[in-house]
Design a protein around this motif. Structure first.
Motif, PDB file in Angstrom:
ATOM      1  N   ASP A 115      21.702  -6.555  -8.029  1.00  0.00           N
ATOM      2  CA  ASP A 115      20.453  -6.577  -7.998  1.00  0.00           C
ATOM      3  C   ASP A 115      19.781  -5.766  -7.086  1.00  0.00           C
ATOM      4  N   ALA A 116      18.668  -5.506  -7.130  1.00  0.00           N
ATOM      5  CA  ALA A 116      17.945  -4.486  -6.248  1.00  0.00           C
ATOM      6  C   ALA A 116      16.332  -4.533  -6.480  1.00  0.00           C
ATOM      7  N   PHE A 117      15.534  -4.202  -5.481  1.00  0.00           N
ATOM      8  CA  PHE A 117      14.210  -4.445  -5.078  1.00  0.00           C
ATOM      9  C   PHE A 117      13.733  -3.212  -4.194  1.00  0.00           C
ATOM     10  N   SER A 118      12.428  -2.638  -4.627  1.00  0.00           N
ATOM     11  CA  SER A 118      11.864  -1.801  -3.767  1.00  0.00           C
ATOM     12  C   SER A 118      10.424  -1.742  -4.047  1.00  0.00           C
ATOM     13  N   ARG A 119       9.746  -1.712  -2.912  1.00  0.00           N
ATOM     14  CA  ARG A 119       8.284  -1.605  -2.878  1.00  0.00           C
ATOM     15  C   ARG A 119       7.697  -0.821  -1.824  1.00  0.00           C
ATOM     16  N   ILE A 120       6.604   0.018  -2.080  1.00  0.00           N
ATOM     17  CA  ILE A 120       5.993   0.614  -0.904  1.00  0.00           C
ATOM     18  C   ILE A 120       5.016  -0.299  -0.350  1.00  0.00           C
ATOM     19  N   VAL A 121       5.172  -0.675   0.876  1.00  0.00           N
ATOM     20  CA  VAL A 121       4.389  -1.687   1.697  1.00  0.00           C
ATOM     21  C   VAL A 121       3.755  -1.159   2.767  1.00  0.00           C
ATOM     22  N   ARG A 122       3.880   0.368   3.154  1.00  0.00           N
ATOM     23  CA  ARG A 122       3.046   0.871   4.047  1.00  0.00           C
ATOM     24  C   ARG A 122       2.969   0.040   5.393  1.00  0.00           C
ATOM     25  N   LEU A 123       3.874  -0.434   5.817  1.00  0.00           N
ATOM     26  CA  LEU A 123       4.168  -1.571   6.974  1.00  0.00           C
ATOM     27  C   LEU A 123       3.089  -0.728   8.334  1.00  0.00           C
ATOM     28  N   GLY A 124       3.796   0.625   8.459  1.00  0.00           N
ATOM     29  CA  GLY A 124       3.181   1.467   9.670  1.00  0.00           C
ATOM     30  C   GLY A 124       1.835   2.056   9.539  1.00  0.00           C
ATOM     31  N   GLU A 125       1.030   1.732   8.544  1.00  0.00           N
ATOM     32  CA  GLU A 125       0.011   2.343   8.171  1.00  0.00           C
ATOM     33  C   GLU A 125      -0.908   2.048   9.455  1.00  0.00           C
ATOM     34  N   GLY A 126      -1.627   3.189   9.942  1.00  0.00           N
ATOM     35  CA  GLY A 126      -2.462   3.172  10.843  1.00  0.00           C
ATOM     36  C   GLY A 126      -1.835   2.983  12.377  1.00  0.00           C
ATOM     37  N   LEU A 127      -0.656   2.893  12.393  1.00  0.00           N
ATOM     38  CA  LEU A 127       0.182   2.596  13.748  1.00  0.00           C
ATOM     39  C   LEU A 127      -0.213   3.483  14.533  1.00  0.00           C
ATOM     40  N   GLY A 128      -0.084   4.728  14.424  1.00  0.00           N
ATOM     41  CA  GLY A 128      -0.378   5.848  15.116  1.00  0.00           C
ATOM     42  C   GLY A 128      -1.717   6.006  16.051  1.00  0.00           C
ATOM     43  N   ASN A 129      -2.812   5.020  15.452  1.00  0.00           N
ATOM     44  CA  ASN A 129      -3.938   4.999  16.100  1.00  0.00           C
ATOM     45  C   ASN A 129      -4.222   3.795  17.004  1.00  0.00           C
ATOM     46  N   SER A 130      -3.417   2.637  16.583  1.00  0.00           N
ATOM     47  CA  SER A 130      -3.682   1.451  17.220  1.00  0.00           C
ATOM     48  C   SER A 130      -2.354   0.699  17.944  1.00  0.00           C
ATOM     49  N   ASN A 131      -1.256   1.397  17.448  1.00  0.00           N
ATOM     50  CA  ASN A 131       0.003   0.848  18.339  1.00  0.00           C
ATOM     51  C   ASN A 131       0.279  -0.741  17.641  1.00  0.00           C
ATOM     52  N   ARG A 132      -0.493  -1.063  16.697  1.00  0.00           N
ATOM     53  CA  ARG A 132      -0.287  -2.247  15.990  1.00  0.00           C
ATOM     54  C   ARG A 132      -0.149  -2.316  14.576  1.00  0.00           C
ATOM     55  N   LEU A 133       0.568  -3.301  14.088  1.00  0.00           N
ATOM     56  CA  LEU A 133       0.762  -3.548  12.634  1.00  0.00           C
ATOM     57  C   LEU A 133      -0.633  -4.132  12.272  1.00  0.00           C
ATOM     58  N   THR A 134      -1.352  -3.720  11.149  1.00  0.00           N
ATOM     59  CA  THR A 134      -2.424  -4.352  10.661  1.00  0.00           C
ATOM     60  C   THR A 134      -2.250  -5.707   9.979  1.00  0.00           C
ATOM     61  N   GLU A 135      -3.148  -6.475   9.823  1.00  0.00           N
ATOM     62  CA  GLU A 135      -3.055  -7.545   9.098  1.00  0.00           C
ATOM     63  C   GLU A 135      -2.729  -7.457   7.712  1.00  0.00           C
ATOM     64  N   ALA A 136      -3.450  -6.148   7.014  1.00  0.00           N
ATOM     65  CA  ALA A 136      -3.389  -5.869   5.650  1.00  0.00           C
ATOM     66  C   ALA A 136      -1.799  -5.485   5.356  1.00  0.00           C
ATOM     67  N   ALA A 137      -1.256  -4.658   6.499  1.00  0.00           N
ATOM     68  CA  ALA A 137      -0.087  -4.183   6.268  1.00  0.00           C
ATOM     69  C   ALA A 137       0.989  -5.326   6.304  1.00  0.00           C
ATOM     70  N   ILE A 138       0.733  -6.444   7.369  1.00  0.00           N
ATOM     71  CA  ILE A 138       1.547  -7.508   7.264  1.00  0.00           C
ATOM     72  C   ILE A 138       1.470  -8.290   6.138  1.00  0.00           C
ATOM     73  N   GLU A 139       0.190  -8.560   5.532  1.00  0.00           N
ATOM     74  CA  GLU A 139       0.446  -9.359   4.368  1.00  0.00           C
ATOM     75  C   GLU A 139       1.021  -8.694   3.242  1.00  0.00           C
ATOM     76  N   ARG A 140       0.914  -7.351   3.068  1.00  0.00           N
ATOM     77  CA  ARG A 140       1.710  -6.601   1.775  1.00  0.00           C
ATOM     78  C   ARG A 140       3.160  -6.674   2.076  1.00  0.00           C
TER      79      ARG A 140
END
Length: 375
Positions: A77-102
């Motif tokens: 079995d396998a699974f792959s999904r683009i979640v962009r967990l690090g989206e915007g990380l370079g600007n805020s140094n934080r994982l965003t709520e939207a990225a965490i939810e995805r």
């Protein structure tokens, strides 16, 4: 300097004495070479202990579930999904709520697959995004509470060693020097394997002469330079930035490209996309991409073709898709920087990496291939 030392790390595998030619395939040039387990097929046999490896990167969430076979393992079995967990990380140094939810949504799917496959042992790792984020530890605790998965944030050396473990068997056995790289969402791992492989079962990490983890990946580079409309000037700016970052490693590995049969070996969505474009695939086919040899001219032509496309054209390409259309040229810039530092007549494409390395390590640790234990 991150040259190889005598200290062992958790990612380093022991030698697998049971690697054989079962599952070997013919690649460009017509010569059959050692095909690294896994064999990607559905099991037709009775249930065995299942293992799971999950790699949560800056851009993707990927899962493999596999069962041991006498010569490696079979993915069930396998699974792959683009979640962009690090989206915007370079600007805020934080994982965003939207990225965490995805990401949590994707991890719940992975947890369900692991449960339905009765996974006996698993390894769940997170990489650059969680390493950098000030709320990375908080995110790990949230995943444990909400999903029931224990994420381990691995260090850069472990990530580099896992990349080597996962795809080094695709190296030309004649090559006395290979540069392996893994272009990720937030970082790029690169390693120099020095000396010819003794045999297919030899631990490939023993050949690591130098390694590095560059603090740049497709997400971070695209966010800094823009990935929507990439001009050739923009592209060259990205290449130059990566070139500056890779220069310390290039000095340590300066002798790599002078060795007999030297070649590059790459694993990432960037190189598999270029391979699919080179093959003019109507849809992505792993069996045709994994293990493909591309000449230097073929790689250059594929990059040039992508540079001539607009965002919508890339989004409409089934081997790229809308989720990666704004990232693929950043990946090409990282690849181009590596090619300029380490000129090579050929590049081998690997559609494998950290997850495969995790699976092999777990199975080796459990001794599933010891004589008499596994049939």
């Amino acid at each position: 300097m991150r040259d190889e030392s005598a200290a062992a790390v958790s990612a380093r595998p022991t030698a697998d004495p049971h690697t054989s030619r079962e599952g070997s395939r013919t690649v460009t040039g017509g010569r059959p070479i050692e095909s690294y387990p896994p064999r990607y097929e559905t099991s037709r046999h009775g249930r065995r202990d299942a293992y799971a490896a999950l790699d949560l990167g800056t851009n993707n969430c990927r899962l493999l579930i596999a069962e041991p076979t006498p010569n490696g393992f079979r993915v069930i079995d396998a699974f792959s999904r683009i979640v962009r967990l690090g989206e915007g990380l370079g600007n805020s140094n934080r994982l965003t709520e939207a990225a965490i939810e995805r990401t949590v949504e994707a991890l719940r799917i992975c947890r369900g697959k692991m449960k339905s496959r009765a996974v006996a042992r698993s390894k769940v790792i997170a990489t650059e995004a969680c390493r950098l984020a000030v709320n990375g530890a908080e995110f790990v605790a949230h995943v444990r509470a909400e999903v029931g998965l224990d994420l381990e944030i691995v260090d850069r050396q472990t990530e580099a060693y896992l990349a080597v473990t996962g795809c080094a068997a695709l190296a030309d056995p004649r090559a006395e020097s290979v540069v392996i790289f893994d272009i990720g969402g937030g970082s790029t791992e690169i390693a120099w394997l020095d000396g010819a492989a003794a045999n297919p079962s030899t631990d490939p990490t023993l050949r690591i002469r130098a390694w590095d983890s560059l603090p740049v990946g497709v997400v971070t580079l695209a966010e800094r330079h823009g990935g929507t409309e990439v001009t050739r000037r923009t592209f060259e700016g990205m290449v130059e930035e990566v070139g500056d970052l890779i220069s310390p490693f290039a000095i340590r590995a300066a002798a790599a490209a002078t060795a007999p049969y030297f070649h590059l070996l790459g694993t990432s969505g960037t190189v598999t996309t270029l391979a699919a474009m080179h093959l003019r695939l109507a849809r992505y086919e792993r069996r045709r991409v994994d293990g493909l040899w591309m000449s230097d001219d073929e790689v250059g032509d594929a990059i040039e073709d992508l540079l001539d496309t607009r965002l919508e054209q890339r989004a409409d390409n089934p081997c790229i898709g809308r989720d990666r259309a704004d990232l693929v040229l950043a990946g090409c810039a990282i690849l181009e920087a590596i090619r300029r530092v380490f000129p090579s007549d050929r590049l081998r494409i690997a559609d494998r990496g950290l997850r495969e390395g995790l699976l092999m390590n777990m199975m080796r640790e459990d001794g599933v291939w010891r004589r008499g234990r596994y049939r």
